[in-house]
Motif scaffolding. Structure first.
Motif, PDB file in Angstrom:
ATOM      1  N   THR A 259       0.828  -1.209   0.000  1.00 27.92           N
ATOM      2  CA  THR A 259       0.000   0.000   0.000  1.00 27.92           C
ATOM      3  C   THR A 259       0.860   1.255   0.000  1.00 27.92           C
ATOM      4  OG1 THR A 259      -1.766  -1.174   1.173  1.00 27.92           O
ATOM      5  CG2 THR A 259      -1.833   1.223   1.219  1.00 27.92           C
ATOM      6  N   GLU A 260       1.942   1.226   0.746  1.00 26.22           N
ATOM      7  CA  GLU A 260       2.845   2.383   0.771  1.00 26.22           C
ATOM      8  C   GLU A 260       3.412   2.658  -0.616  1.00 26.22           C
ATOM      9  OE1 GLU A 260       5.676   1.284   3.711  1.00 26.22           O
ATOM     10  OE2 GLU A 260       4.446   2.002   5.398  1.00 26.22           O
ATOM     11  N   GLN A 261       3.727   1.588  -1.361  1.00 26.25           N
ATOM     12  CA  GLN A 261       4.229   1.769  -2.719  1.00 26.25           C
ATOM     13  C   GLN A 261       3.136   2.308  -3.648  1.00 26.25           C
ATOM     14  OE1 GLN A 261       6.853  -1.565  -4.170  1.00 26.25           O
ATOM     15  NE2 GLN A 261       6.209  -2.511  -2.244  1.00 26.25           N
TER      16      GLN A 261
ATOM     17  N   GLU B 240       0.597   4.195  -2.857  1.00 23.60           N
ATOM     18  CA  GLU B 240       0.301   5.590  -2.559  1.00 23.60           C
ATOM     19  C   GLU B 240       1.279   6.530  -3.258  1.00 23.60           C
ATOM     20  OE1 GLU B 240      -2.280   6.610  -1.127  1.00 23.60           O
ATOM     21  OE2 GLU B 240      -3.064   4.873  -0.051  1.00 23.60           O
ATOM     22  N   ARG B 241       2.475   6.045  -3.525  1.00 26.14           N
ATOM     23  CA  ARG B 241       3.489   6.890  -4.178  1.00 26.14           C
ATOM     24  C   ARG B 241       3.391   6.861  -5.697  1.00 26.14           C
ATOM     25  NH1 ARG B 241       6.823   4.365  -0.123  1.00 26.14           N
ATOM     26  NH2 ARG B 241       7.714   2.987  -1.696  1.00 26.14           N
ATOM     27  N   ARG B 242       2.515   6.021  -6.245  1.00 25.50           N
ATOM     28  CA  ARG B 242       2.430   5.861  -7.692  1.00 25.50           C
ATOM     29  C   ARG B 242       1.606   6.969  -8.373  1.00 25.50           C
ATOM     30  NH1 ARG B 242       3.740   0.971 -10.314  1.00 25.50           N
ATOM     31  NH2 ARG B 242       5.500   0.064  -9.184  1.00 25.50           N
ATOM     32  N   GLY B 243       0.801   7.690  -7.622  1.00 28.67           N
ATOM     33  CA  GLY B 243      -0.047   8.709  -8.219  1.00 28.67           C
ATOM     34  C   GLY B 243      -1.119   8.125  -9.127  1.00 28.67           C
TER      35      GLY B 243
ATOM     36  N   ARG C  40      -5.549  -1.567  -4.034  1.00 27.52           N
ATOM     37  CA  ARG C  40      -5.495  -1.727  -2.579  1.00 27.52           C
ATOM     38  C   ARG C  40      -6.329  -2.929  -2.138  1.00 27.52           C
ATOM     39  NH1 ARG C  40      -5.909   3.782   0.800  1.00 27.52           N
ATOM     40  NH2 ARG C  40      -5.511   2.220   2.389  1.00 27.52           N
TER      41      ARG C  40
END
Length: 441
Positions: A99-101, A103-106, A116
């Protein structure tokens, strides 16, 4: 470059903290929920434990009606035939990592929501479940959006996550290695069974390469990790399995008993409820209102969990009635989506409700997920029934002349289990049954 401002109306789903808490309580096991409630009561004085009784039916009364359920003051599961912790939340830390990855993908909101959901529903090995994908299609997610979400998930770290099977997991890892690995990818996609059997000569013949090239490919494949979720599993001590529910036949009727005896019986304190009505201003009043709101919401979520679990299991018992009454050795084909349609709830609710939970009946103690499988072959039989019949055939064979995989396939086909030989071999291996050569005595 010209910039323009525009207004756009869009609907987005945002999960509140209380809704997230409700979802977490829904998927907790009985032991996890009991520990959670005890910890919550330590920091919320409004929650008060009622030791006078645990409901209409006591544990002693239950065990008098169902002697095989156990003995003593609290229910204790034997865990026989079960690998404790085999279905634990390995994806809890893995899903957070993914999920952290994400969120950074835009990513656009719709794509992010599907990604998710998939990340939160990976199995302990980090694989996607075919039924989860089918549920999303059934819920109306466009196929092109779902394929894009799978591709995004498979592009994340660790390499191999989001695969639908072991072969695809290895291929995803090979694609990130430098150099050309076409032979290795072909082995993983199409000939993984031959590779597992160590048949280098056959692989060389099928692929049209030398045995030396096959050995080189084998070294590369053995360096890969088919269990990408294993690194995210905590190295905890073995935990004992406790049933989350029982199914017992009483007076000729199958009944579901949800485990209530290992949950502390909390209620909202009358004293603090009265105090909140007299204290209407100041920090004390704010504190009491917050704690009362939290306590009432948690107790409501716990009751909803118990009711949802009971409804799901009652429908499960009805669908697998022939197994529970002893007419069949294994449950028939059943999908979680079918339960969701009958109960008129979302498939993800059924998945969360039944995840990691165990059910005990007179046949034994089983992960609830064991009762769900797709129909295999052309006969519409379940994988569990095919495996049960396969195990019975091996047990009854002549030890001096054991049945080969081909002979087992033919016998199963004659009984309506129309399976490929490689499928029979895979079932035999997963059940820990050796080959016919090793079974010969």
């Amino acid at each position: 470059m010209a910039f323009e401002q525009a207004m756009e109306l869009a609907q987005t789903l945002r999960l509140s903290a209380s809704l997230l808490q409700s979802m977490e309580i829904l998927q907790m096991t009985t032991l996890e929920l009991g520990a959670y409630l005890k910890d919550l009561a330590l920091e919320n004085p409004v929650l008060e434990e009622d030791c006078s009784g645990r409901g209409v039916l006591s544990w002693e009364e239950f065990t008098n009606q169902v002697p095989w359920a156990g003995a003593g003051s609290i229910p204790v599961g034997t865990g026989e035939g079960i690998e404790p912790g085999a279905e634990e939340d390995a994806f809890s830390s893995l899903s957070l990592h993914l999920t952290e990855q994400l969120e950074r993908r835009g990513l656009e909101p719709k794509l992010l929501a599907v990604c998710r959901y998939l990340a939160e529903n990976l199995d302990p090995k980090g694989y996607l479940d075919a039924e989860d994908l089918s549920d999303l299609k059934h819920a109306g997610v466009p196929e092109d959006l779902l394929e894009e979400a799978v591709a995004v998930l498979q592009s994340l770290d660790p390499a191999g996550v989001g695969a639908r099977n072991a072969g695809e997991c290895l291929v995803l890892q090979l694609q990130r290695l430098p150099g050309d690995h076409l032979i290795e990818e072909t082995i993983c996609r199409e000939h993984l069974a031959l590779f597992g059997q160590g048949k280098e000569a056959v692989l060389a013949s099928v692929l049209g390469v030398s045995r030396k090239r096959v050995r080189t490919a084998a070294e590369v494949i053995r360096s890969l990790e088919p269990d990408v979720g294993g690194a995210f599993q905590g190295k905890e001590e073995t935990v004992y399995v406790r049933p989350d529910a029982w199914v017992a036949e009483i007076d000729g009727t199958l009944q579901v008993f949800v485990n209530q005896w290992e949950l502390p019986n909390f209620h909202v304190s009358d004293y603090y409820a009265q105090l909140s009505r007299t204290e209407t201003e100041g920090e004390t009043a704010v504190y009491l209102r917050d704690k009362l709101r939290q306590a009432r919401w948690v107790l409501q979520c716990v009751q909803r969990r118990q009711d949802t679990l009971r409804r799901c299991l009652e429908d499960l018992v009805q669908a697998q009635h022939s197994f529970f009454i002893g007419e069949q050795d294994a449950p028939g084909p059943l999908l979680r989506r079918e339960l969701a349609d009958t109960l008129e709830i979302h498939p993800s609710t059924v998945t969360r409700t039944l995840r990691n939970k165990y059910l005990q009946c007179r046949q034994g103690l089983f992960p609830i997920g064991w009762f769900f499988s797709r129909a295999v072959g052309d006969s519409g039989q379940s994988e569990q029934r095919a495996k049960a019949r396969l195990e019975q055939m091996v047990a009854e064979e002549d030890p001096k002349h054991p049945l080969s995989d081909q002979a087992l396939t033919e016998r199963l086909s004659a009984e309506g289990f129309h399976l490929a030989r490689r499928t029979v071999a895979k079932y035999r291996q997963t059940m820990g049954l050796p080959s016919s050569r090793r079974r010969r005595k």
